[in-house]
Write an enzyme that holds these catalytic residues in place. Structure first.
Site, PDB file in Angstrom:
ATOM      1  N   GLU A  33      67.540  19.943 -16.350  1.00  0.00           N
ATOM      2  CA  GLU A  33      67.930  21.220 -16.932  1.00  0.00           C
ATOM      3  C   GLU A  33      68.711  21.961 -15.837  1.00  0.00           C
ATOM      4  OE1 GLU A  33      64.655  23.700 -18.197  1.00  0.00           O
ATOM      5  OE2 GLU A  33      66.032  25.274 -18.855  1.00  0.00           O
ATOM      6  N   ARG A 260      54.459  12.241 -11.087  1.00  0.00           N
ATOM      7  CA  ARG A 260      55.490  12.991 -10.374  1.00  0.00           C
ATOM      8  C   ARG A 260      55.260  12.884  -8.873  1.00  0.00           C
ATOM      9  NH1 ARG A 260      56.416  17.375 -12.837  1.00  0.00           N
ATOM     10  NH2 ARG A 260      57.195  18.673 -11.168  1.00  0.00           N
ATOM     11  N   LYS A 270      61.358  24.084  -9.291  1.00  0.00           N
ATOM     12  CA  LYS A 270      62.596  24.860  -9.234  1.00  0.00           C
ATOM     13  C   LYS A 270      62.323  26.359  -9.302  1.00  0.00           C
ATOM     14  CE  LYS A 270      64.581  22.202 -12.362  1.00  0.00           C
ATOM     15  NZ  LYS A 270      65.479  21.790 -13.430  1.00  0.00           N
TER      16      LYS A 270
HETATM   17  P1  ATP Z   1      60.672  21.627 -11.979  1.00  0.00           P
HETATM   18  O1  ATP Z   1      59.249  21.584 -12.416  1.00  0.00           O
HETATM   19  O2  ATP Z   1      60.868  21.519 -10.535  1.00  0.00           O
HETATM   20  O3  ATP Z   1      61.435  22.768 -12.571  1.00  0.00           O
HETATM   21  P2  ATP Z   1      61.542  20.049 -14.102  1.00  0.00           P
HETATM   22  O4  ATP Z   1      60.768  18.880 -14.527  1.00  0.00           O
HETATM   23  O5  ATP Z   1      61.429  21.282 -14.896  1.00  0.00           O
HETATM   24  O6  ATP Z   1      61.289  20.315 -12.580  1.00  0.00           O
HETATM   25  P3  ATP Z   1      64.016  19.019 -15.005  1.00  0.00           P
HETATM   26  O7  ATP Z   1      65.381  19.479 -14.676  1.00  0.00           O
HETATM   27  O8  ATP Z   1      63.539  19.227 -16.370  1.00  0.00           O
HETATM   28  O9  ATP Z   1      63.068  19.720 -13.959  1.00  0.00           O
HETATM   29  O10 ATP Z   1      63.809  17.505 -14.535  1.00  0.00           O
HETATM   30  C1  ATP Z   1      64.706  16.451 -14.692  1.00  0.00           C
HETATM   31  C2  ATP Z   1      63.952  15.166 -14.564  1.00  0.00           C
HETATM   32  O11 ATP Z   1      63.353  15.073 -13.275  1.00  0.00           O
HETATM   33  C3  ATP Z   1      62.840  15.061 -15.584  1.00  0.00           C
HETATM   34  O12 ATP Z   1      62.886  13.790 -16.170  1.00  0.00           O
HETATM   35  C4  ATP Z   1      61.590  15.261 -14.771  1.00  0.00           C
HETATM   36  O13 ATP Z   1      60.509  14.571 -15.306  1.00  0.00           O
HETATM   37  C5  ATP Z   1      61.989  14.723 -13.397  1.00  0.00           C
HETATM   38  N1  ATP Z   1      61.193  15.361 -12.350  1.00  0.00           N
HETATM   39  C6  ATP Z   1      61.089  16.680 -12.080  1.00  0.00           C
HETATM   40  N2  ATP Z   1      60.221  16.910 -11.080  1.00  0.00           N
HETATM   41  C7  ATP Z   1      59.769  15.692 -10.686  1.00  0.00           C
HETATM   42  C8  ATP Z   1      58.839  15.236  -9.683  1.00  0.00           C
HETATM   43  N3  ATP Z   1      58.212  16.094  -8.879  1.00  0.00           N
HETATM   44  N4  ATP Z   1      58.625  13.911  -9.570  1.00  0.00           N
HETATM   45  C9  ATP Z   1      59.265  13.031 -10.365  1.00  0.00           C
HETATM   46  N5  ATP Z   1      60.135  13.384 -11.320  1.00  0.00           N
HETATM   47  C10 ATP Z   1      60.394  14.692 -11.488  1.00  0.00           C
HETATM   48 MG    MG Z   2      61.800  22.095 -16.624  1.00  0.00          MG
END
Ligand code: ATP
Ligand code: MG
Length: 555
Positions: A33, A260, A270
């Site tokens: 995102e 994760r 983020k």
């Molecule tokens: P955050 O929680 O930091 O905002 P998010 O999951 O909301 O991260 P996205 O932009 O939606 O961020 O993530 C893009 C991809 O990265 C998704 O498939 C998500 O599952 C993966 N991802 C995000 N954080 C991690 C992590 N700590 N370990 C492994 N994969 C991750």
């Molecule tokens: Mg997210």
């Protein structure tokens, strides 16, 4: 037995799907995102998804921006994400997509569900909806709008799209049931109203799909075979499958969850990283203390070391926290092999070589890498004044101290042995100058009989050295799990996470391009700063990592 390494459970599933003919080749995606900069957690997901595409003939991995929430998303983030994926060494080729390009498709799927009696417009307030959903122990109660006719729903949904409602006045919900023990399955919201400008579609839409509805449709639209996400989404999978089953989609992707990445001494969300940036705890998204990809790049972490780290931690089903020391180990491991050596004195103390006679300077020849001759060697000048580290001289050294002290000997790395003949002190007791004599004809040779010289120290020639701003970075947090700190993660920021010194460095370093890594002998790994280092004008280095893990020792 084959020698190929054991596959993780996801690659195992894919391998089975290929051998049974379920799929000809895997198609994966990385779906960020664009609401912030990528971090090391994302690197794990990138290495997994793009890695699978690289390993399988004909396979591909799409880069898809999941931009369905107009309020938090910006083009700046889109650009930084592309840069980061490329820097990590991966390529989406022509497969760059935006979920916002599918808004029409989502809308048509929603209309289709309404026509099947599987979705309804609910005009209860958000508070009522929440209340009527019940909880894990209590079933929900139907909204007064749940039994609207298909025609009424079609009209109400068209009115939602036409902007006839205010935010919060109506939502579209899936009609699944209100008794499931999985709360995600209790008539979940599919669409909400947001009168906000979208970074790509402007004001074309005022209804925006929820993640759980949009994501499976995005995957299906792109013919993704294996949709890999983190474990939090495990209990969203029934809903994912429900939308795939009931919507007119061109393919049926399979969602698979993995653990994760969490690291000690690190914040990896983020939202929280944005808070550190906005509240000025760090200098920006690319602050070298942050776990953002742009931060670690500026810190001097090599992309290949990040890939090696991701490979080493592997893919599992169990959430755990990885020791950040493991990452730092992989960084050192890579730089040890790949970073040429130089000398830099971080806390300079001047040494006057009183018997220095050669005019104007002489030089020492030093290999640029102790194990790898392909890095060549370099000449460094030596003259009557040099700098050594303050800590390499002691006025009253103990027996086990093998460096410089009154009358003691030490070797200048790559050069001759010197003997301390005296020193000067300021009124406050600070050592201001050391005097020494050099032992002629000792460069590259053993110490003469009777000369006790057990150590070599690094040094730079005062006549040619240049000043460099060196930022000594350390961990940003003082505790292993900043998230669980009583006062919140901002209460456990390390006040010493950066210390800036003016160092004396070998003259040639001033001309290096930004983003070039070196080992400063005995001091650690350093990189020219990508923003502030200006070749020939201003020399700025960031410490990537010390040579050894002092945190582990302290514990
Ligand atoms: P955050 O929680 O930091 O905002 P998010 O999951 O909301 O991260 P996205 O932009 O939606 O961020 O993530 C893009 C991809 O990265 C998704 O498939 C998500 O599952 C993966 N991802 C995000 N954080 C991690 C992590 N700590 N370990 C492994 N994969 C991750
Ligand atoms: Mg997210």
């Amino acid at each position: 037995m084959s020698d190929s390494p054991k596959l993780d459970f996801i690659r195992e599933i894919i391998s089975t799907d290929l051998s049974t003919g379920k799929h000809e080749t895997p198609i994966t995606r990385f779906p960020p995102e664009p609401n912030g900069y990528l971090h090391l957690g994302h690197a794990k997901s990138i290495c997994l998804n793009f890695g699978i595409a690289q390993e399988n003939p004909g396979a591909k991995c799409n880069l898809r921006f999941d931009d369905t929430n107009p309020e938090k998303e910006e083009t700046e983030y889109v650009d930084s994400i592309k840069e980061d994926v490329k820097w990590l060494g991966f390529d989406w080729n022509d497969d760059l997509y935006f979920a916002s390009d599918y808004f029409e498709f989502f809308y048509n799927c929603a209309v289709d569900l309404i026509n099947k009696g599987l979705a309804y417009v609910d005009e209860e307030s958000p508070e009522e909806i929440k209340l009527h959903r019940g909880n894990v122990n209590t079933p929900g109660t139907p909204s007064g709008f749940r039994e609207r006719t298909i025609e009424e729903n079609l009209e109400a949904f068209a009115n939602m799209k036409a902007g006839k409602y205010k935010e919060g006045q109506a939502v579209l919900r899936a009609k699944i049931g209100l008794t499931s023990s999985n709360m995600n399955m209790r008539d979940p919201v599919m669409y909400r109203i947001m009168h906000a400008a979208h970074h790509r579609t402007g004001s074309d839409w005022c209804i925006y799909p929820m993640y759980d509805f949009a994501h499976p449709l995005e995957d299906a639209h792109e013919h993704i075979t294996h949709s890999l996400c983190t474990l939090e989404f495990e209990n969203h999978r029934p809903l994912y499958d429900w939308f795939i089953k009931n919507c007119p989609v061109p393919s049926a992707p399979r969602q698979i969850e993995f653990a994760r990445l969490s690291l000690t001494y690190t914040i990896m969300s983020k939202r929280k990283l944005l808070q550190l940036v906005n509240e000025g705890h760090v200098s920006g998204w690319d602050d070298p203390r942050l776990p953002t990809i742009s931060g670690i790049r500026r810190r001097g972490y090599p992309a290949a070391a990040i890939r090696a780290f991701c490979k080493r931690i592997g893919i599992t089903k169990y959430n755990g926290t990885t020791d950040v020391a493991l990452l730092e180990h992989d960084i050192r491991d890579h730089l040890n092999t790949h970073a040429p050596r130089r000398m830099a004195v971080l806390e300079p103390l001047k040494v006057l070589i009183e018997n220095f006679s050669e005019e104007p300077t002489t030089s020492a020849t030093i290999p640029n890498h102790p194990q790898d001759a392909s890095y060549g060697e370099r000449e460094v000048t030596l003259s009557a004044e040099i700098y050594i580290e303050q800590e390499d001289f002691m006025e009253d050294p103990p027996k086990k101290f093998f460096r410089l002290g009154p009358e003691r000997y030490v070797r200048l790395r790559g050069g001759p042995i010197i003997q301390c003949t005296g020193f000067e002190k300021s009124e406050s007791g600070e050592i201001t100058l050391v005097r020494a004599n050099l032992l002629p004809d000792t460069t590259g040779k053993d110490a003469p009989e009777g000369v006790k010289c057990k150590a070599a120290i690094h040094w730079v020639d005062a006549a040619t050295a240049v000043d460099a701003e060196v930022r000594l970075y350390d961990r940003l947090f003082t505790v292993e799990d900043p998230d669980s700190a009583e006062g919140g993660f901002t209460s456990v920021l390390n006040p010493d996470s950066v210390k800036t010194v003016t160092a004396k460095v070998e003259a040639s370093l001033a001309g290096e391009a930004p983003g070039t890594s070196f080992q400063f002998e005995r001091n650690g790994y350093f990189v020219t700063d990508s923003k502030d280092h200006k070749p020939g004008e201003k020399t700025v280095f960031n410490r990537t990592t010390p040579l050894r893990d002092s945190w582990g020792k302290a514990k």
